[in-house]
Scaffold this motif. Structure first.
Motif, PDB file in Angstrom:
ATOM      1  N   ALA A   1     130.396  84.153  68.215  1.00 20.31           N
ATOM      2  CA  ALA A   1     128.971  84.506  68.352  1.00 20.31           C
ATOM      3  C   ALA A   1     128.634  84.920  69.792  1.00 20.31           C
ATOM      4  O   ALA A   1     129.033  84.257  70.749  1.00 20.31           O
ATOM      5  N   VAL A   2     127.910  86.008  69.886  1.00 19.61           N
ATOM      6  CA  VAL A   2     127.486  86.531  71.191  1.00 19.61           C
ATOM      7  C   VAL A   2     125.962  86.668  71.183  1.00 19.61           C
ATOM      8  O   VAL A   2     125.393  87.276  70.277  1.00 19.61           O
ATOM      9  N   LEU A   3     125.339  86.115  72.196  1.00 20.93           N
ATOM     10  CA  LEU A   3     123.886  86.208  72.311  1.00 20.93           C
ATOM     11  C   LEU A   3     123.523  87.272  73.339  1.00 20.93           C
ATOM     12  O   LEU A   3     124.027  87.254  74.455  1.00 20.93           O
ATOM     13  N   ILE A   4     122.647  88.170  72.930  1.00 18.54           N
ATOM     14  CA  ILE A   4     122.141  89.194  73.853  1.00 18.54           C
ATOM     15  C   ILE A   4     120.726  88.804  74.275  1.00 18.54           C
ATOM     16  O   ILE A   4     119.832  88.684  73.425  1.00 18.54           O
ATOM     17  N   CYS A   5     120.534  88.613  75.570  1.00 16.46           N
ATOM     18  CA  CYS A   5     119.206  88.241  76.088  1.00 16.46           C
ATOM     19  C   CYS A   5     118.529  89.485  76.662  1.00 16.46           C
ATOM     20  O   CYS A   5     119.148  90.238  77.410  1.00 16.46           O
ATOM     21  N   HIS A   6     117.268  89.657  76.331  1.00 17.65           N
ATOM     22  CA  HIS A   6     116.627  90.902  76.776  1.00 17.65           C
ATOM     23  C   HIS A   6     115.871  90.740  78.094  1.00 17.65           C
ATOM     24  O   HIS A   6     115.594  89.632  78.561  1.00 17.65           O
ATOM     25  N   ALA A   7     115.553  91.886  78.668  1.00 23.51           N
ATOM     26  CA  ALA A   7     114.825  91.925  79.942  1.00 23.51           C
ATOM     27  C   ALA A   7     113.334  92.029  79.660  1.00 23.51           C
ATOM     28  O   ALA A   7     112.887  91.781  78.532  1.00 23.51           O
ATOM     29  N   LEU A   8     112.570  92.402  80.647  1.00 21.17           N
ATOM     30  CA  LEU A   8     111.114  92.349  80.564  1.00 21.17           C
ATOM     31  C   LEU A   8     110.532  92.944  79.288  1.00 21.17           C
ATOM     32  O   LEU A   8     109.701  92.327  78.628  1.00 21.17           O
TER      33      LEU A   8
ATOM     34  N   GLY B   1     107.090  84.214  73.392  1.00 19.72           N
ATOM     35  CA  GLY B   1     106.087  84.806  74.287  1.00 19.72           C
ATOM     36  C   GLY B   1     106.106  86.324  74.253  1.00 19.72           C
ATOM     37  O   GLY B   1     105.290  86.972  74.911  1.00 19.72           O
ATOM     38  N   GLY B   2     107.061  86.865  73.496  1.00 17.74           N
ATOM     39  CA  GLY B   2     107.183  88.322  73.395  1.00 17.74           C
ATOM     40  C   GLY B   2     106.119  88.924  72.482  1.00 17.74           C
ATOM     41  O   GLY B   2     105.227  88.218  71.979  1.00 17.74           O
ATOM     42  N   CYS B   3     106.247  90.213  72.263  1.00 15.27           N
ATOM     43  CA  CYS B   3     105.259  90.888  71.423  1.00 15.27           C
ATOM     44  C   CYS B   3     105.935  91.769  70.376  1.00 15.27           C
ATOM     45  O   CYS B   3     105.390  92.769  69.939  1.00 15.27           O
TER      46      CYS B   3
ATOM     47  N   TYR C   1      96.466  83.484  70.007  1.00 15.67           N
ATOM     48  CA  TYR C   1      96.656  82.783  71.284  1.00 15.67           C
ATOM     49  C   TYR C   1      96.004  83.554  72.437  1.00 15.67           C
ATOM     50  O   TYR C   1      95.266  83.003  73.221  1.00 15.67           O
ATOM     51  N   GLY C   2      96.331  84.808  72.556  1.00 17.88           N
ATOM     52  CA  GLY C   2      95.853  85.570  73.716  1.00 17.88           C
ATOM     53  C   GLY C   2      96.228  84.860  74.998  1.00 17.88           C
ATOM     54  O   GLY C   2      97.365  84.410  75.177  1.00 17.88           O
ATOM     55  N   ALA C   3      95.222  84.712  75.862  1.00 17.47           N
ATOM     56  CA  ALA C   3      95.465  84.091  77.172  1.00 17.47           C
ATOM     57  C   ALA C   3      95.846  82.622  77.063  1.00 17.47           C
ATOM     58  O   ALA C   3      96.313  82.030  78.035  1.00 17.47           O
ATOM     59  N   ASP C   4      95.642  82.015  75.883  1.00 14.46           N
ATOM     60  CA  ASP C   4      95.981  80.596  75.741  1.00 14.46           C
ATOM     61  C   ASP C   4      97.468  80.360  75.501  1.00 14.46           C
ATOM     62  O   ASP C   4      97.920  79.219  75.489  1.00 14.46           O
ATOM     63  N   PHE C   5      98.211  81.431  75.310  1.00  9.01           N
ATOM     64  CA  PHE C   5      99.646  81.220  75.153  1.00  9.01           C
ATOM     65  C   PHE C   5     100.204  80.779  76.499  1.00  9.01           C
ATOM     66  O   PHE C   5      99.940  81.386  77.528  1.00  9.01           O
ATOM     67  N   PRO C   6     100.993  79.702  76.490  1.00 12.16           N
ATOM     68  CA  PRO C   6     101.442  79.148  77.772  1.00 12.16           C
ATOM     69  C   PRO C   6     102.448  80.045  78.498  1.00 12.16           C
ATOM     70  O   PRO C   6     103.159  80.829  77.880  1.00 12.16           O
ATOM     71  N   VAL C   7     102.487  79.894  79.806  1.00  8.03           N
ATOM     72  CA  VAL C   7     103.482  80.577  80.631  1.00  8.03           C
ATOM     73  C   VAL C   7     104.826  79.882  80.407  1.00  8.03           C
ATOM     74  O   VAL C   7     104.959  78.685  80.657  1.00  8.03           O
TER      75      VAL C   7
ATOM     76  N   TYR D   1     103.372  90.883  79.041  1.00  4.80           N
ATOM     77  CA  TYR D   1     103.816  91.440  80.328  1.00  4.80           C
ATOM     78  C   TYR D   1     103.584  90.433  81.449  1.00  4.80           C
ATOM     79  O   TYR D   1     104.448  90.195  82.291  1.00  4.80           O
ATOM     80  N   LEU D   2     102.407  89.842  81.441  1.00  3.37           N
ATOM     81  CA  LEU D   2     102.064  88.870  82.482  1.00  3.37           C
ATOM     82  C   LEU D   2     103.041  87.695  82.492  1.00  3.37           C
ATOM     83  O   LEU D   2     103.560  87.306  83.542  1.00  3.37           O
ATOM     84  N   LEU D   3     103.293  87.137  81.311  1.00  5.46           N
ATOM     85  CA  LEU D   3     104.132  85.930  81.302  1.00  5.46           C
ATOM     86  C   LEU D   3     105.594  86.244  81.582  1.00  5.46           C
ATOM     87  O   LEU D   3     106.314  85.424  82.170  1.00  5.46           O
ATOM     88  N   MET D   4     106.033  87.438  81.192  1.00  6.14           N
ATOM     89  CA  MET D   4     107.418  87.828  81.495  1.00  6.14           C
ATOM     90  C   MET D   4     107.620  87.933  83.012  1.00  6.14           C
ATOM     91  O   MET D   4     108.645  87.515  83.536  1.00  6.14           O
ATOM     92  N   THR D   5     106.619  88.500  83.693  1.00  8.45           N
ATOM     93  CA  THR D   5     106.773  88.642  85.150  1.00  8.45           C
ATOM     94  C   THR D   5     106.741  87.273  85.829  1.00  8.45           C
ATOM     95  O   THR D   5     107.402  87.064  86.835  1.00  8.45           O
ATOM     96  N   LYS D   6     105.981  86.353  85.266  1.00  8.62           N
ATOM     97  CA  LYS D   6     105.951  84.999  85.846  1.00  8.62           C
ATOM     98  C   LYS D   6     107.297  84.293  85.638  1.00  8.62           C
ATOM     99  O   LYS D   6     107.768  83.564  86.517  1.00  8.62           O
ATOM    100  N   ALA D   7     107.905  84.508  84.474  1.00  5.85           N
ATOM    101  CA  ALA D   7     109.222  83.909  84.234  1.00  5.85           C
ATOM    102  C   ALA D   7     110.219  84.434  85.264  1.00  5.85           C
ATOM    103  O   ALA D   7     111.060  83.685  85.781  1.00  5.85           O
TER     104      ALA D   7
END
Lengths: 374, 374
Positions: free
Chosen positions: B48-55, B99-101, B118-124, B279-285
């Motif tokens: 098994a190989v996991l591919i992790c994505h970017a922003l 947290g993605g879309c 959730y909107g803005a209530d979704f946690p970072v 986008y906001l939470l990805m940049t914070k991560a």
């Protein structure tokens, strides 16, 4: 009359009451230039130095306007008594460029043809237009020939254009942290900045003053982004690193890192005092500047007319106008057998280094200016 | 089952119906992950190989969802039958991060506690949170140990965090065009992007869906600026130079240069399909990622737990995640006597090079993956 950092200087508004034809075909019926002078024009009028400003500069180069001014002029470390551009020797003139927002005719001025503010109707001017308007200023002051025309960044472009367009009127040209034309990336950043302003709902097609508002958000974003590009990566790292404002992460979008606080402050301050239409037209002047374009992209051909002695300086960490861009100019000047002195300064201040106190740089300008006979 | 660029693949939504504690203390009552798989899990579950994505990536790594899809998945040149990450050998999993879309639980999902979006209530969320959620996915699939965890950019951070946090579950980690932590400049650019979104009047404090709108302007500016930083200066120059769209300058703020057209198109496309809160939470991560921080800023200490064999790759013209950042990681791994292979690829594609077809790069990944025993 000695000019120091605390000398009180007073700007003057010079009116040009005749039509001025711009490169784009537009004719301005009249215009004013706000200027500031330091030192005394000698009898032979051979000691005049013109300082050309960059994107957000003004006529206020040195000294203070009021005793309680927090800061001196933007190039006070370079211009004054005993300073590299020595006002005991030279008569130095700073001006606010046409299209600016610090007193010269620009988007915030009244359009004599309508009686209303120009706003978005103020025409897009070019570096050549600025040089032509500065030549009218020289005529007004009775200055046939500049001892030197000096500028950093967009100001350096004006110094270069002067040397090309008026070879008999420029004895020395100092082109600092500049470029013979913008790179694709430079243009790209400028367009993002413009789009931030143009799409701000408070922009109102550039007629925001009529709506008693201004596109603060857009200006703020433009400046924040621009500011990053003025600084070197490692300079920014040295100054702020990953330093947090508090003890731990906020896990929201408030300020976590000190660099965020710094950038937002810079953006806010700029949005308070700068005009958005001026910002737009200044970036277009940058994008359009390309003296080689009218010579089949041969920079050598473009500079062949110049008679000035050149001083070209670049800064190692400047990635906005990298040393390689200055070297292009130097190579073209050498190929045309011009007199050119080039210095590449080791610095971690990025593009902003041209405004900084850095001994090798300051000394190089000093030496060049000392060798100018007046 | 052969996987080619035209193979029709179908994503699956996996539900996790138990509370999930995040690094910031917030507890998500439940969540879904949208995943896509390619190839077949072998009997010993060792391939098994996991591919992790970017922003801005998704679960859709390879193949097509519909016969008439214009494009294949985002890493289709890397993943498939006979490709470097060979789906004839490996069982490859792509997922959309929490947290993605693109289908996983995120700001566009319904908050089970309120019934509204959730909107803005979704946690970072953090890179560690993602890794933990991916570990739950591995448990669900019965995968005790990944043959490899692979990612570029923010995806590479996840591969590194996996190797640190779950040393027994990762046999190989491929950390491509990534960094052990963002530079000050990276954080600065991210904050400008966030400010563009947060100050867009259509943002409504992150609850724009309730207002039937979205902060398109802010997203567009963020993407335009980001896009410049993904590309190399000389790559951008090679592609567009100072090429004009028309024959002469417009002397207004319409498109003069082709690069402006390209950037605005990229910005518009992104604003159409991407979610601003994501986008906001990805940049914070990205900003928060810093495994050395909890080890007194000693990256060596942070990686000491890792047991994986590492493949680290960087690209010469990547100024967002410069080769020097990958080298920091490589040095720390070597200091800790880890098994690490490092390759620096000559490229003019900047950060985006990790997504490109480049033979030396593709061959290096292929060789590394070929040597993995399953």
């Amino acid at each position: 009359m000695s000019v120091t950092s605390t000398t009180i200087v007073t700007p003057q508004l010079i009116a040009f009451e005749k039509p001025f034809a711009l490169q784009n075909g537009h004719i301005l019926p009249r215009f004013d230039l706000m200027i500031e002078t330091y030192g005394t024009l000698n009898a032979s009028k051979s000691n005049a130095v013109l300082i050309c400003h960059a994107l957000s500069g003004t006529h206020h180069v040195a000294g203070r306007h009021h005793a309680d001014d927090k800061y001196a002029g933007w190039w006070d470390n370079m211009v004054g008594s005993g300073k590299p551009i020595d006002t005991d020797k030279f008569f130095v003139i700073g001006l606010n460029n046409l299209g600016g927002c610090a007193g010269s005719t620009g988007p915030l001025s009244q359009n004599p043809e309508t009686g209303a503010d120009y706003g978005a109707d103020f025409p897009v001017v070019t570096v050549r237009d600025w040089v032509n308007s500065q030549a009218m200023l020289a005529d007004y002051l009775g200055i046939t020939e500049w001892a030197a025309v000096v500028g950093g960044s967009l100001g350096g472009m004006q110094a270069l254009q002067w040397a090309i367009d008026f070879p008999r009127r420029v004895r020395h040209a100092l082109v600092i942290a500049s470029s013979p034309r913008l790179s694709t990336q430079n243009i790209a950043f400028n367009d993002v900045a413009r789009q931030a302003i143009l799409t701000d709902p408070d922009f109102h097609g550039g007629h925001y003053t009529r709506h008693n508002t201004k596109p603060r958000r857009g200006l703020r974003i433009a400046r924040m982004m621009g500011h990053i590009t003025y600084l070197a990566e490692n300079g920014l790292g040295k100054k702020f690193g990953r330093q947090l404002r508090g003890n731990e992460f906020n896990f929201n979008y408030d300020i976590d890192f000190e660099v965020e606080s710094y950038l937002r402050y810079q953006g806010d301050k700029f949005a308070d005092h700068f005009d958005a239409n001026t910002y737009l037209l200044m970036t277009k002047a940058l994008d359009y500047f390309d003296p080689a374009a009218e010579h089949n992209n041969q920079l050598t051909a473009a500079v062949s007319s110049a008679q000035a002695k050149f001083f070209v300086a670049s800064f190692s960490s400047d990635w906005r106008f990298a040393p390689s861009r200055s070297q292009e100019l130097v190579k073209a000047l050498i190929a045309e057998k011009k007199n050119v002195q080039y210095v590449e300064i080791e610095s971690h201040h990025g593009h902003d280094a041209f405004l900084m106190e850095d001994k090798p740089y300051i000394d190089a300008v000093r030496a060049f200016m000392l060798n100018i006979k007046v």
